[in-house]
Design an enzyme around this catalytic site. Structure first.
Site, short mmCIF file in Angstrom:
data_model
loop_
_atom_site.label_atom_id
_atom_site.label_comp_id
_atom_site.label_asym_id
_atom_site.label_seq_id
_atom_site.Cartn_x
_atom_site.Cartn_y
_atom_site.Cartn_z
N ALA A 42 0.87 -1.19 0.00
CA ALA A 42 0.00 0.00 0.00
C ALA A 42 0.90 1.24 0.00
O ALA A 42 0.75 2.15 0.83
CB ALA A 42 -0.95 0.00 1.19
N LEU A 43 1.81 1.27 -0.94
CA LEU A 43 2.89 2.26 -0.92
C LEU A 43 2.39 3.67 -1.22
O LEU A 43 1.53 3.87 -2.08
CB LEU A 43 3.97 1.87 -1.94
CG LEU A 43 4.57 0.47 -1.76
CD1 LEU A 43 5.64 0.22 -2.83
CD2 LEU A 43 5.16 0.30 -0.37
N HIS A 44 2.95 4.63 -0.50
CA HIS A 44 2.69 6.05 -0.77
C HIS A 44 4.04 6.76 -0.83
O HIS A 44 5.11 6.13 -0.71
CB HIS A 44 1.75 6.65 0.29
CG HIS A 44 2.19 6.41 1.70
ND1 HIS A 44 3.34 6.95 2.22
CD2 HIS A 44 1.65 5.66 2.69
CE1 HIS A 44 3.47 6.57 3.46
NE2 HIS A 44 2.46 5.77 3.78
N ASP A 45 3.98 8.08 -0.96
CA ASP A 45 5.22 8.82 -1.16
C ASP A 45 6.19 8.69 0.03
O ASP A 45 7.40 8.83 -0.15
CB ASP A 45 4.88 10.29 -1.43
CG ASP A 45 5.85 10.88 -2.44
OD1 ASP A 45 6.22 10.15 -3.39
OD2 ASP A 45 6.26 12.03 -2.26
N GLY A 46 5.66 8.42 1.21
CA GLY A 46 6.53 8.21 2.39
C GLY A 46 7.42 7.00 2.17
O GLY A 46 8.63 7.04 2.44
N HIS A 47 6.83 5.89 1.67
CA HIS A 47 7.64 4.70 1.37
C HIS A 47 8.65 5.00 0.25
O HIS A 47 9.80 4.57 0.30
CB HIS A 47 6.77 3.53 0.88
CG HIS A 47 5.76 3.05 1.88
ND1 HIS A 47 4.42 3.31 1.76
CD2 HIS A 47 5.91 2.30 2.99
CE1 HIS A 47 3.77 2.74 2.76
NE2 HIS A 47 4.65 2.12 3.52
N GLN A 71 2.29 -8.99 13.62
CA GLN A 71 2.32 -7.72 14.34
C GLN A 71 0.92 -7.11 14.51
O GLN A 71 0.80 -6.01 15.03
CB GLN A 71 3.26 -6.74 13.64
CG GLN A 71 2.81 -6.22 12.29
CD GLN A 71 3.93 -5.48 11.57
OE1 GLN A 71 4.93 -6.06 11.17
NE2 GLN A 71 3.76 -4.19 11.39
N LYS A 162 8.52 8.49 10.82
CA LYS A 162 7.08 8.59 11.14
C LYS A 162 6.72 7.55 12.21
O LYS A 162 5.99 7.83 13.16
CB LYS A 162 6.30 8.36 9.84
CG LYS A 162 4.88 7.89 9.97
CD LYS A 162 3.96 9.01 10.37
CE LYS A 162 2.51 8.64 10.29
NZ LYS A 162 2.15 7.37 10.89
N GLN A 166 9.07 2.44 16.45
CA GLN A 166 9.51 1.27 15.68
C GLN A 166 10.98 1.43 15.27
O GLN A 166 11.78 0.49 15.37
CB GLN A 166 8.63 1.11 14.44
CG GLN A 166 9.15 0.11 13.43
CD GLN A 166 8.18 -0.17 12.30
OE1 GLN A 166 7.25 -0.94 12.48
NE2 GLN A 166 8.39 0.43 11.14
O1 PAF Z 1 6.53 -0.21 9.12
C1 PAF Z 1 6.08 -1.22 8.53
O2 PAF Z 1 5.52 -1.14 7.43
C2 PAF Z 1 6.21 -2.58 9.18
O3 PAF Z 1 6.08 -2.49 10.56
C3 PAF Z 1 7.50 -3.32 8.80
C4 PAF Z 1 8.73 -2.59 9.28
C5 PAF Z 1 7.56 -3.50 7.29
C6 PAF Z 1 7.51 -4.73 9.43
O4 PAF Z 1 6.44 -5.49 9.01
#
Ligand code: PAF
Length: 293
Positions: A42-47, A71, A162, A166
């Protein structure tokens, strides 16, 4: 761009890197810096910003797309998590990513997710703030990220600021377990009105979207107050009021903390510090933070 649909295919690709003559012109002569961006899709500009940092630093860039069930808490809807694989691939192709690792759940948790050796981050990082609201979240993140590190064997791995806690959990894990990878934190990308980019923003209706930037405004208020040497208790109370007075947010925490341990600041502002916030806007849970140096 090579897409590895299984661990086997990834290992094959990774092995070719150790024997570069097999890759021919794909690999620049003598090049070996592998940058890794783990994602849940679900990629956006942050990724894409993480990918761009990796592209700038590294010879080869690998992105994983895996919605990690381990998770998600019991009350968190794993099935509803957005999955946009084809669109993600097109975006990654444009960013000149070399390899996408897209494993199945069976591949990553062959005996089921409850039958796995797990990595439990140390307290208090594991169980404060996000950890208090999502008790098994960081165990799930640390476990999957360490599995991915073992498979991909990157030199550098990129995570967004962000998800600040984590990022600290991963940095501590890498340090404590002597993992041979450098963790790079990438600054948050924001909309023009300050709202941090997040996959969850897509769930905000028009009215919620309009008040969502209040979270960033409250963080900014704390930073501004610290710079003006206002007492911390006054600044935090004013920032909380900004959120609560909208009558729309359910504030979960707004805390000023040490930037690595995330231990809450006591007494007054000490530099540097981070201010972190989490709040629910209807059904949508938003988090944000600001580091004050
Ligand atoms: O930040 C995320 O999208 C997730 O927590 C990660 C680091 C890909 C681990 O599943």
């Amino acid at each position: 761009m090579f897409v590895a649909h299984s661990i086997e295919e990834l290992v094959e690709w990774r092995t070719m890197l150790e024997t570069p003559w097999l890759l021919g012109p794909v690999l620049p002569a003598g090049a070996q810096r592998i940058g890794f961006v783990p994602t849940m899709g679900a990629l956006h500009d942050g990724h894409l910003e993480l990918v761009r940092w990796a592209r700038k630093d590294c010879d080869l860039v690998i992105v994983s797309i895996f919605v990690n069930p381990y998770q998600f808490g019991q009350n968190e809807d794993l099935d509803k998590y957005p999955r946009t694989f084809e669109k993600d691939l097109a975006l990654l192709e444009k960013e000149r990513v070399d390899c996408v690792f897209y494993p199945s759940e069976k591949d990553m948790y062959p005996r089921g997710r409850d039958a796995i050796t797990s990595v439990v981050p140390a307290s208090p990082l594991n169980d404060t703030l996000e950890g208090a609201f999502r008790p098994t979240f960081f165990r799930g993140v640390a476990t999957i990220v360490s599995k991915l590190f073992c498979l991909v064997q990157p030199h550098l791995a990129y995570f967004g600021e962000k998800d600040y806690q984590q990022l600290q959990v991963i940095k501590a894990m890498v340090k404590d377990l002597n993992m041979p990878v450098s963790v790079v934190g990438v600054p948050t990308i924001r909309e023009e009105d300050g709202l941090a980019l997040s996959s969850r923003n897509a769930y905000l209706d028009a009215e919620a979207r309009e008040i969502a930037p209040t979270l960033f405004e409250s963080l900014f208020h704390v930073m501004d107050a610290a710079r003006k040497n206002k007492p911390m208790s006054t600044a935090m109370a004013e920032a909380r009021a900004k959120i609560v007075d909208t009558g729309r947010f359910e504030l979960q925490y707004l805390t000023a903390a040490h930037p690595e341990t995330l231990a809450p600041l006591e007494g007054d502002f000490a530099r540097p510090f981070v201010v972190l916030v989490a709040a629910k806007l209807g059904e949508v849970r938003l988090i944000d933070n600001l580091v004050v140096r």
